[in-house]
Design a protein around this motif. Structure first.
Motif, PDB file in Angstrom:
ATOM      1  N   VAL A  28       0.742  -1.174  -0.040  1.00  0.00           N
ATOM      2  CA  VAL A  28      -0.174   0.053   0.109  1.00  0.00           C
ATOM      3  C   VAL A  28       0.891   1.133  -0.060  1.00  0.00           C
ATOM      4  CG1 VAL A  28      -1.479   1.388   1.552  1.00  0.00           C
ATOM      5  CG2 VAL A  28      -1.883  -1.124   1.285  1.00  0.00           C
ATOM      6  N   HIS A  29       2.016   1.264   0.800  1.00  0.00           N
ATOM      7  CA  HIS A  29       2.930   2.359   1.144  1.00  0.00           C
ATOM      8  C   HIS A  29       3.452   2.826  -0.315  1.00  0.00           C
ATOM      9  CE1 HIS A  29       5.786   4.353   4.213  1.00  0.00           C
ATOM     10  NE2 HIS A  29       5.195   5.276   3.420  1.00  0.00           N
ATOM     11  N   VAL A  30       4.058   1.654  -1.067  1.00  0.00           N
ATOM     12  CA  VAL A  30       4.645   1.992  -2.410  1.00  0.00           C
ATOM     13  C   VAL A  30       3.338   2.296  -3.603  1.00  0.00           C
ATOM     14  CG1 VAL A  30       5.897   1.379  -4.362  1.00  0.00           C
ATOM     15  CG2 VAL A  30       6.476   0.685  -1.910  1.00  0.00           C
ATOM     16  N   ARG A  31       2.383   1.697  -3.530  1.00  0.00           N
ATOM     17  CA  ARG A  31       1.437   2.190  -4.742  1.00  0.00           C
ATOM     18  C   ARG A  31       0.718   3.187  -4.317  1.00  0.00           C
ATOM     19  NH1 ARG A  31       4.168  -0.793  -7.110  1.00  0.00           N
ATOM     20  NH2 ARG A  31       3.790  -2.999  -7.229  1.00  0.00           N
ATOM     21  N   SER A  32       0.618   3.773  -3.106  1.00  0.00           N
ATOM     22  CA  SER A  32      -0.069   4.917  -3.128  1.00  0.00           C
ATOM     23  C   SER A  32       0.859   6.080  -3.153  1.00  0.00           C
ATOM     24  CB  SER A  32      -0.674   5.076  -1.220  1.00  0.00           C
ATOM     25  OG  SER A  32      -1.623   6.165  -1.384  1.00  0.00           O
ATOM     26  N   TRP A  33       1.976   6.009  -2.669  1.00  0.00           N
ATOM     27  CA  TRP A  33       3.032   6.681  -2.928  1.00  0.00           C
ATOM     28  C   TRP A  33       3.273   7.252  -4.474  1.00  0.00           C
ATOM     29  CZ3 TRP A  33       7.874   8.489  -0.203  1.00  0.00           C
ATOM     30  CH2 TRP A  33       7.814   8.708   1.129  1.00  0.00           C
ATOM     31  N   GLN A  34       3.327   6.188  -5.280  1.00  0.00           N
ATOM     32  CA  GLN A  34       3.627   6.302  -6.849  1.00  0.00           C
ATOM     33  C   GLN A  34       2.244   6.738  -7.369  1.00  0.00           C
ATOM     34  OE1 GLN A  34       4.057   1.956  -7.429  1.00  0.00           O
ATOM     35  NE2 GLN A  34       6.515   2.373  -7.517  1.00  0.00           N
ATOM     36  N   ALA A  35       1.179   6.746  -7.049  1.00  0.00           N
ATOM     37  CA  ALA A  35      -0.237   7.590  -7.447  1.00  0.00           C
ATOM     38  C   ALA A  35      -0.157   8.742  -7.001  1.00  0.00           C
ATOM     39  CB  ALA A  35      -1.266   6.481  -7.103  1.00  0.00           C
ATOM     40  N   ALA A  36       0.050   9.123  -5.643  1.00  0.00           N
ATOM     41  CA  ALA A  36      -0.379  10.315  -5.019  1.00  0.00           C
ATOM     42  C   ALA A  36       0.853  11.307  -5.436  1.00  0.00           C
ATOM     43  CB  ALA A  36      -0.419  10.000  -3.582  1.00  0.00           C
ATOM     44  N   TYR A  37       1.986  10.932  -5.510  1.00  0.00           N
ATOM     45  CA  TYR A  37       3.211  11.724  -5.544  1.00  0.00           C
ATOM     46  C   TYR A  37       4.060  11.802  -6.944  1.00  0.00           C
ATOM     47  CZ  TYR A  37       2.897  11.621  -0.391  1.00  0.00           C
ATOM     48  OH  TYR A  37       2.428  11.617   0.668  1.00  0.00           O
ATOM     49  N   ARG A  38       2.895  11.149  -8.111  1.00  0.00           N
ATOM     50  CA  ARG A  38       3.436  11.475  -9.584  1.00  0.00           C
ATOM     51  C   ARG A  38       3.328  12.850  -9.988  1.00  0.00           C
ATOM     52  NH1 ARG A  38       3.517   7.925 -13.399  1.00  0.00           N
ATOM     53  NH2 ARG A  38       3.234   8.816 -15.544  1.00  0.00           N
TER      54      ARG A  38
END
Ligand SMILES: CC(C)(COP(=O)(O)OP(=O)(O)OC[C@H]1O[C@@H](n2cnc3c(N)ncnc32)[C@H](O)[C@@H]1OP(=O)(O)O)[C@@H](O)C(=O)NCCC(=O)NCCS
Length: 181
Positions: A28-38
């Motif tokens: 969750v941590h990685v996938r959410s960062w990759q989407a939110a911080y793109r």
């Protein structure tokens, strides 16, 4: 049915994390960062994030015991971890005695469906249960989605801002504050 925290989303539950949740939390941590911080973090940094490394970091949270006066919660749909939140003492010197929401993240496909509100309610309950009467959080200045979410949850920006360079690139952040229930 309500769980230990008394929080039931109707489609999922929020509960205290356990060591076997580390892989799910890391993902969750990685996938959410990759989407939110793109577009906000360098793309090569986001591409290089590794769920297994994040999971190892979260596994250490439990070793040998979870840190004093902290709580880690997971949002679960069926057997899948779809979100997590982490709270504990505020890390800022000027807010001694306050709590802090360190992190709140959901998998992208669950954004905007009310799970964040349920996770926030549980996180605020955990902070209050740990004895805190007020809390802070830091959010990227440009993270409009999260800022609107926090404002809807009773948080307000305070005067503090900072530029965090700890990941090797500058991140402009603003601090939010709220009293706890
Ligand atoms: C921030 C996050 C946890 C919010 O969870 P969520 O499940 O998407 O939010 P909810 O559906 O529970 O929304 C609760 C309320 O917040 C507000 N809100 C949430 N998303 C919003 C958006 N995109 N625009 C405007 N308001 C929004 C609304 O008031 C909403 O209530 P409503 O649906 O009745 O209008 C989730 O979107 C997420 O994981 N984002 C990426 C990670 C992130 O940025 N985390 C914060 C790091 S500091």
């Amino acid at each position: 049915m309500a769980n230990l925290l008394g929080v039931d989303t109707g489609t999922g539950t929020v509960r205290p994390a356990q060591p076997s949740d580390a892989a799910g939390i890391g993902l969750v941590h990685v996938r959410s960062w990759q989407a939110a911080y793109r577009g906000q973090f360098p793309q090569d940094y986001l591409d290089g994030l590794d769920p297994a490394r994040r999971a190892a970091g979260w596994r250490r949270y439990f070793e040998p015991e979870p840190p004093h006066r902290q709580a880690l919660l997971v949002s679960e749909i069926g057997a899948d971890i779809v979100g997590f939140a982490s709270v504990g003492p505020c890390r800022d010197r000027d807010t001694a005695g306050a709590g802090e929401l360190y992190a709140i993240y959901l998998l992208t496909q669950w954004w905007g469906q009310g799970l964040g509100r349920q996770l926030m309610a549980a996180a605020l309950g955990a902070l209050a249960g740990l004895g805190f009467e007020e809390a802070t959080l830091w959010v990227l200045d440009a993270n409009d989605r999260a800022r609107l979410f926090y404002e809807a949850a009773g948080w307000a920006a305070d005067v503090a801002t900072k530029t965090d360079d700890s990941f090797g690139f500058p991140m402009a952040e603003v601090r939010y504050h709220r009293l706890l229930p």
